[in-house]
Design a protein around this motif. Structure first.
Motif, PDB file in Angstrom:
ATOM      1  N   UNK A  74       0.864  -1.147   0.047  1.00  0.00           N
ATOM      2  CA  UNK A  74       0.206  -0.007  -0.011  1.00  0.00           C
ATOM      3  C   UNK A  74       0.821   1.374  -0.186  1.00  0.00           C
ATOM      4  N   UNK A  75       2.049   1.288  -0.690  1.00  0.00           N
ATOM      5  CA  UNK A  75       2.708   2.331  -0.593  1.00  0.00           C
ATOM      6  C   UNK A  75       3.058   2.958  -2.038  1.00  0.00           C
ATOM      7  N   UNK A  76       2.301   2.962  -2.826  1.00  0.00           N
ATOM      8  CA  UNK A  76       2.141   3.674  -4.162  1.00  0.00           C
ATOM      9  C   UNK A  76       1.320   5.398  -3.895  1.00  0.00           C
ATOM     10  N   UNK A  77       2.201   6.144  -3.774  1.00  0.00           N
ATOM     11  CA  UNK A  77       1.938   7.599  -3.499  1.00  0.00           C
ATOM     12  C   UNK A  77       1.652   8.399  -4.542  1.00  0.00           C
ATOM     13  N   UNK A 104       8.296   7.210   8.634  1.00  0.00           N
ATOM     14  CA  UNK A 104       8.502   7.651   7.360  1.00  0.00           C
ATOM     15  C   UNK A 104       7.173   7.726   6.527  1.00  0.00           C
ATOM     16  N   UNK A 105       6.913   8.744   5.851  1.00  0.00           N
ATOM     17  CA  UNK A 105       5.583   8.993   4.922  1.00  0.00           C
ATOM     18  C   UNK A 105       5.623  10.219   4.350  1.00  0.00           C
ATOM     19  N   UNK A 106       5.089  10.239   3.098  1.00  0.00           N
ATOM     20  CA  UNK A 106       4.965  11.440   2.137  1.00  0.00           C
ATOM     21  C   UNK A 106       4.018  12.320   2.657  1.00  0.00           C
ATOM     22  N   UNK A 107       4.174  13.732   2.673  1.00  0.00           N
ATOM     23  CA  UNK A 107       2.997  14.412   3.203  1.00  0.00           C
ATOM     24  C   UNK A 107       2.516  14.794   1.779  1.00  0.00           C
ATOM     25  N   UNK A 108       3.418  15.870   0.920  1.00  0.00           N
ATOM     26  CA  UNK A 108       3.043  16.582  -0.220  1.00  0.00           C
ATOM     27  C   UNK A 108       3.857  16.640  -0.973  1.00  0.00           C
ATOM     28  N   UNK A 125       7.036   4.961  -5.603  1.00  0.00           N
ATOM     29  CA  UNK A 125       6.748   3.379  -5.263  1.00  0.00           C
ATOM     30  C   UNK A 125       7.757   3.348  -4.002  1.00  0.00           C
ATOM     31  N   UNK A 126       6.897   2.767  -2.927  1.00  0.00           N
ATOM     32  CA  UNK A 126       7.313   2.626  -1.717  1.00  0.00           C
ATOM     33  C   UNK A 126       8.136   3.639  -1.191  1.00  0.00           C
TER      34      UNK A 126
END
Length: 429
Positions: A358-361, A410-414, A376-377
């Motif tokens: 579930x890491x396609x952003x 760790x995760x992407x914000x914008x 991708x991840x």
């Protein structure tokens, strides 16, 4: 006139107008609008036409990372070491970048401080979102909008929770680089409200809110709950519902619903990308506002599996948070323009959209091609062609040591696709 004159003569006449009157001429009738757009008369030479990189905000990192591609001309750096203070990018519009305290043109290293923001004229537990509007085809000046929002708080007064939201009129603080002053503008709602304050209250885990400026209208993604369509020409706004109902997107260990919807603009206007949590599929919608209607037109579902790519790519992460003391320069001896059609094409290892990583952003849209940028991840940047499902590998986008520190999630914000613009800057005019 359009009935009496051949099209080529009409194009010759309209094309002689000054940019502002040419833009106004688009509103005369459908024939004029179609003619101006078909022949690119609206001084499109003043707008940037290429994507030179992606500004990416990661959780817990103090500055935005910049994933860029080598290009002809001076290298563009995402490191704002020439500013009084740096930070994460809040918004981007036609080559200008909005930070908390200033507006910046990274292509020319020009910048202007924002005057102190006014005290919010609203009850406690309300806040503002900041958005940038800049259209060099109409003016050399930019505007910054403070859109009121409902903060997360579980102890709001019940009387406040019952108030409709957004209110009408909606009081918006607007800064113009022309006057260098914050001024109140009242925007009157057309149509129904999105709900009441209790319905719209922001999720404290929200991480994605963005906006799109398109032909005189500011579209604000209000945490995926609704789109606020703000017309700057007549001081009116309306609420547009998202393409689907988000209530059923309650997946275990993934409650940041706002990350799943990205609002952007591309070849055909205002786009919306919807990522389905815990799957490798996503959908694209295009906003149709023809004939007075407002409707989301769905393109096909798209599927993307984890690509498992490693090594260098044609784009380079400047790794600003790790290499703050290092001067960035293009390291390649021979600079080249990234071929957005054929460079680094990879196989789409899709599994048909069944639950997987579930890491396609979503990183954003290419403004002039039917291409969406993806992560991708949190390790590779990808360009996905919507018409052909072709995938191009951009390269590594994972900051050095990111996610290894204790206590950091760790995760992407914008993210913001950056289109460089080397024209004048309002402070110089």
């Amino acid at each position: 006139m359009s009935d009496l004159l051949p099209e080529d003569v009409l194009v010759n006449i309209i094309g002689r107008l000054a940019p502002r009157y040419l833009a106004i001429s688009r509103c005369v009738c459908k024939t004029w609008c179609t003619t101006i757009d078909a022949h690119n008369l609206l001084r499109m030479d003043l707008l940037p036409h290429s994507v030179s990189g992606l500004f990416i905000n990661f959780n817990e990192l103090s500055m935005s990372e910049f994933l860029s591609r080598p290009s002809k001309g001076p290298a563009i750096s995402g490191k704002f070491d020439y500013l009084p203070s740096a930070g994460q990018v809040i918004d981007h519009c036609n080559g200008l970048i909005l930070l908390h305290e200033c507006v910046v043109n990274p292509a020319t290293r020009q910048w202007a401080l924002l005057p102190p923001r006014p005290s919010p004229n609203m009850p406690e537990h309300f806040c503002h979102g900041m958005y940038l509007v800049f259209d060099p085809t109409l003016s050399s000046h930019y505007e910054v909008f403070l859109i009121p929002q409902v903060s997360y708080n579980s102890n709001l007064d019940p009387a406040i929770e019952e108030l409709e939201w957004p209110p009408s009129p909606c009081i918006v603080q607007v800064l113009s680089s022309r006057t260098k002053l914050w001024e109140e503008r009242l925007f009157v709602r057309e149509g129904e409200a999105a709900g009441n304050v209790a319905d719209i209250r922001l999720d404290f885990q929200a991480v994605q809110e963005n906006a799109v400026y398109w032909r005189g209208v500011l579209y604000v993604n209000y945490q995926s709950k609704f789109i606020m369509r703000i017309s700057l020409s007549n001081d009116k706004y309306q609420v547009i519902k998202p393409p689907v109902d988000f209530e059923w997107f309650e997946f275990e260990n993934e409650s940041r619903l706002s990350k799943n919807l990205y609002l952007g603009k591309s070849e055909k206007g205002v786009y919306c990308a919807l990522r389905y949590p815990s799957t490798v599929s996503f959908s694209i919608y295009i906003l149709d506002e023809s004939d007075g209607k407002t409707e989301w037109i769905m393109k096909p579902h798209y599927y993307l599996g984890s690509q498992g790519i490693d090594g260098p790519g044609p784009w380079t992460l400047q790794d600003i948070n790790y290499n703050w003391d290092t001067q960035y320069e293009d390291s390649m001896e021979e600079k080249f323009e990234w071929d957005s059609d054929s460079d680094n094409v990879v196989e789409n290892r899709s599994n048909g959209g069944y639950p997987c990583l579930p890491r396609i952003e979503l990183l954003g849209f290419h403004p002039y091609k039917d291409v969406v940028f993806l992560s991708d991840t949190l390790r590779r940047g990808l360009a996905y062609h919507l018409d052909s499902s072709k995938i191009q590998d951009l390269g590594n986008l994972h900051p050095t040591y990111y996610g290894t520190e204790q206590g950091i999630q760790p995760f992407l914000l914008t993210a913001f696709p950056y289109t460089p613009w080397r024209g004048w800057f309002p402070e110089d005019t």
